[in-house]
Design an enzyme around this catalytic site. Structure first.
Site, mmCIF file in Angstrom:
data_model
loop_
_atom_site.group_PDB
_atom_site.id
_atom_site.type_symbol
_atom_site.label_atom_id
_atom_site.label_comp_id
_atom_site.label_asym_id
_atom_site.label_seq_id
_atom_site.Cartn_x
_atom_site.Cartn_y
_atom_site.Cartn_z
ATOM 1 N N ASP A 269 0.869 -1.169 0.000
ATOM 2 C CA ASP A 269 0.000 0.000 0.000
ATOM 3 C C ASP A 269 0.915 1.231 0.000
ATOM 4 O O ASP A 269 2.140 1.130 0.160
ATOM 5 C CB ASP A 269 -0.969 -0.013 1.178
ATOM 6 C CG ASP A 269 -2.204 0.847 0.884
ATOM 7 O OD1 ASP A 269 -2.126 1.709 -0.018
ATOM 8 O OD2 ASP A 269 -3.234 0.678 1.539
HETATM 9 C C1 NOJ Z 1 -3.898 3.994 0.028
HETATM 10 C C2 NOJ Z 1 -5.101 3.107 0.101
HETATM 11 O O1 NOJ Z 1 -5.101 2.397 1.314
HETATM 12 C C3 NOJ Z 1 -5.187 2.124 -1.039
HETATM 13 O O2 NOJ Z 1 -6.413 1.456 -0.955
HETATM 14 C C4 NOJ Z 1 -4.998 2.811 -2.340
HETATM 15 O O3 NOJ Z 1 -5.145 1.898 -3.399
HETATM 16 C C5 NOJ Z 1 -3.632 3.460 -2.365
HETATM 17 N N1 NOJ Z 1 -3.573 4.444 -1.302
HETATM 18 C C6 NOJ Z 1 -3.291 4.116 -3.686
HETATM 19 O O4 NOJ Z 1 -4.007 5.271 -3.834
#
Ligand code: NOJ
Length: 743
Positions: A269
């Site tokens: 993430d």
């Molecule tokens: C953080 C989020 O938790 C995730 O779900 C997302 O895909 C990513 N950022 C990318 O934006």
């Protein structure tokens, strides 16, 4: 650059051919080129630094670049100006639509319609891929039982089975049958795992999930997605029992790859590798990189851990080059699977395909299937012969931005059709008195109340559009108070006091605690955030031209303090009964623990609206279920059959739900568990026989982290219209081979 692995083979490439190309390619790559493939950066246009990184082979994928011309220019740098010409992948959070926004995933879950979810994902893939996005970070498969958690909006609710089914549908919609077709996107099952269990519903918070519960509740949707061919996974921000997911080898390698056989790509993430430092799991970024690589994170999204440290870690022998190769293989495999080596560019002749009539129609149908009729004391459908003037009130009546909900990055709000616009179009502007009363959901002032009340008095019906702004749910947007924000409940009370029937329509990112509002509305419609076509979809439902068929994908708490609340709870040794609520307790009442049962003094027991619940303009009758046998062995199937009849005056769709209960277990089992559902349409008076087959897999559970078994004993099975109704049939599972020793 030439070579077999850049030749045009497209969709005809078998897994074996892809694997041999991957091996061939890795054999030609330098360590630096390999590490570059593992680096994912956020886009910032056709900018010199980004061009430099691409030409240096220091980036393998880019997220958040949505201009097709820029996408093509950056891609050209990778394909034409690097030694090996390996294409980039462009990624984006396309969560519930790209430009045509569908209901938030929690809303889509309320449809209980696999085909509809698949269709929504197909539309999203077609629109997003038309600007070059071939990888979406969706579906979110986190089980969420605590509505304080803002990201409940992004998933399919509280239930493991429903989430698994709809997650698979979404994966299929994004990827279609042929991932190499240029109008598909690779799906990403996220967040692996346990993220929805964040302690106290506060985002990113710690979790403590014993492995049995992890496997029982949180992992099955991911297993289902992996089995359905989800091309990628994303690990989660949280730790489980002290180990952050980005460094969790047991989860990422042993369970996902070794047990389940996943051969796709695992992305971190955003910054989650680096975040193992504040977690207290890594001393510095170098250690974090080594831990993530060892655990099996293939792509580093914005931590700069791999690009900064992997080279030194390999040189120092702390990470083997073979390990790097295995991470790179997963990245290259995805690029081949997407057909990017053959088709790296956006075809500008067909680029930017948005808002087609078909897409808008699908989005409207999704709203119609996602809205739940929670209460109807006769105010709906709108009776045109009696209702001449409609007062449209409330902060969400004309909120083109907010009706789209969270994760609508690419929303163009000028395309949102609001309830106000749709109602004016249907009933004529002159018959609508629009007075918002509150201009946004959090507003606390009562300044606008008088005018709203005046409008209600002049009207034959009030449509009160309440709810939450988009920004009150989603990532890091958690709330402790689950009631309607601002002064919305007060306004509702005043509208109700006018005596004009009030229909409250709620658009929100979570199930709100409505105990104190229910009696002030003659009807309640819950539509979560519906997206672009919220207005037309709702208007058709309110008018009765389309029947309600949405069902709760989560339990609605009466009060905030009840969360986490979910239907498939375990019984306590003292289940709720003989509840004496707070107002009934005499002063200085005697204190005893004898006869006490499990409930809240102020909220009683159970939800306000149970999981699976939803009304319709018609009624459905269920016969008691008939089972194919009253005794089966652990390896046998059981058929469960009932007849559902439309007993009302209009056509409608019903969701027949199959639940089981295993009465006595080595480990105690939930009071009910969903094991099947079917949605179908019935004309007035029409009946349908519904048949479900329970397999051993449906009846088994984990008795240890490594043992999943069907235990002999008594079971109940229901086919019902929600998780709290219906009559069960009972059957016994008897041991296949009598255990002589225990006789
Ligand atoms: C953080 C989020 O938790 C995730 O779900 C997302 O895909 C990513 N950022 C990318 O934006």
């Amino acid at each position: 650059m030439s070579g077999c692995c850049l030749s045009t083979m497209g969709a005809s490439m078998t897994d074996a051919q892809i694997d041999s190309c991957v091996v061939d390619m890795i054999g030609r790559m330098t360590l630096a080129e390999k590490i570059g493939q593992l680096n994912q950066l956020s886009g910032y246009g056709y900018a010199p630094d980004m061009i430099g990184s691409i030409r240096d082979g220091a980036v393998g994928s880019i997220l958040n670049e949505t201009d097709p011309e820029v996408v093509n220019k950056l891609q050209r740098e990778a394909v034409e100006n690097t030694r090996l010409g390996i294409p980039l992948i462009f990624a984006r959070d396309v969560i519930h639509g790209f430009r045509t926004i569908f209901p938030i995933p929690l809303g889509q879950a309320a449809s209980w319609n696999r085909d509809m979810v698949e269709e929504g994902a197909r539309v999203a893939a077609d629109e997003a891929s038309s600007v070059g996005i071939r990888w979406t970070f969706s579906p979110m498969l986190d089980i969420a039982r605590d509505a304080r958690w803002g990201r409940m909006a992004e998933g399919f609710g509280e239930d493991t089975y429903l989430t698994s089914e709809l997650g698979v549908a979404m994966v299929k919609g994004y990827q279609s049958d042929d991932l190499s077709a240029p109008n598909t996107m690779a799906a990403c099952a996220k967040h692996f795992a346990g993220y929805g269990a964040a302690e106290s519903g506060r985002d990113y918070n710690t979790t403590w999930i014993p492995e049995i519960q992890l496997r029982e509740t949180y992992l099955p949707p991911f297993k289902a997605a992996s089995d359905a061919g989800a091309a990628t996974f994303m690990c989660s921000f949280n730790d489980i029992c002290g180990v952050p997911s980005s460094g969790n080898r047991h989860l990422l390698q042993e369970i996902l790859r070794d047990e389940w056989g996943f051969d796709g790509l695992m992305v971190s993430d955003w910054g989650s590798i680096q975040q193992m430092i504040p977690h207290g799991y890594s001393a510095d970024l170098s250690q974090a990189a080594a831990q993530a690589a060892d655990a099996g994170v293939d792509v580093d999204m914005e931590s700069y851990a791999y690009i900064s440290h992997l080279n030194d870690l390999v040189t120092a022998g702390k990470v083997s080059e073979a390990r790097v190769d295995s991470l790179v293989a997963n990245v290259l495999r995805l690029k081949y699977r997407l057909g990017l080596f053959d088709n790296p560019y956006v075809d500008m002749a067909t680029a930017s395909r948005f808002y087609t009539a078909g897409n808008l129609d699908a989005a409207r149908r999704a709203v119609e299937e996602s809205a739940i009729l929670l209460k109807n004391a006769g105010a709906l459908p709108i009776d045109k012969s009696k209702v001449k003037k409609i007062a449209v009130i409330g902060p969400m009546a004309d909120a083109p931005y907010d009706q789209a909900g969270t994760w609508s990055f690419d929303l163009e709000k000028s395309h949102s059709v609001t309830p106000l616009a749709a109602l004016e179009a249907k009933y004529g502007k002159k018959n609508i008195i629009y007075v918002p009363g509150l201009t946004f959901s959090r507003q606390c002032t009562t300044d606008g109340f008088a005018k709203a009340v005046e409008a209600a008095q002049k009207a034959d019906l009030v449509l009160y559009f309440a709810g939450e702004e988009a920004v009150l749910s989603g990532e890091a947007h958690c709330r402790t108070d689950l009631t309607l924000p601002g002064a919305q409940s007060d306004l509702l009370k005043e509208l109700h006091a006018t005596g004009t029937p009030v229909v409250m329509v709620i658009q929100a990112g979570r199930p709100l605690a409505l105990r104190d509002d229910v009696d002030n509305a003659d009807a309640i419609v819950y539509c979560f955030h519906g997206g672009t076509m919220t207005g037309p979809g709702l208007t058709n439902l309110l008018a009765g031209e389309v029947n309600f068929s949405g069902r709760c994908p989560v339990s609605f708490p009466r009060m905030s303090g009840q969360v986490p609340i979910y239907y498939n709870r375990k019984n306590t040794g003292r289940p709720a009964q003989g509840m004496t609520l707070i107002d009934e307790i005499p002063l200085e009442a005697g204190q005893t623990s004898t006869g006490c049962t499990s409930y809240y003094l102020d909220a009683g027991d159970g939800p306000l609206f149970p999981f699976g619940y939803g009304l319709s303009y018609t009624t459905f009758a269920y016969t008691d279920p008939v089972i194919s046998a009253t005794e089966i062995t652990p390896d046998e199937n059981l058929k469960v059959i009932c007849t559902v009849t439309n007993t009302g005056a209009v056509e409608g769709a019903e969701v027949a739900q199959l639940y089981i209960r295993d009465h006595v277990g080595k480990l105690i089992r939930p009071v009910r568990e969903l094991r099947g559902f079917e949605k179908f349409n019935l004309k007035p008076g029409e009946s349908r026989q519904v048949t479900f087959t329970l397999t051993p897999d449906d009846l088994a559970f984990f008795t240890s982290p490594t043992t999943r078994e069907v235990e002999p004993g008594e079971f109940s099975v229901w086919i019902s219209s929600d998780s709290n109704s219906g009559n069960p049939a009972t059957f016994n599972i008897v041991a296949a081979t009598p255990d002589v020793a225990s006789r």
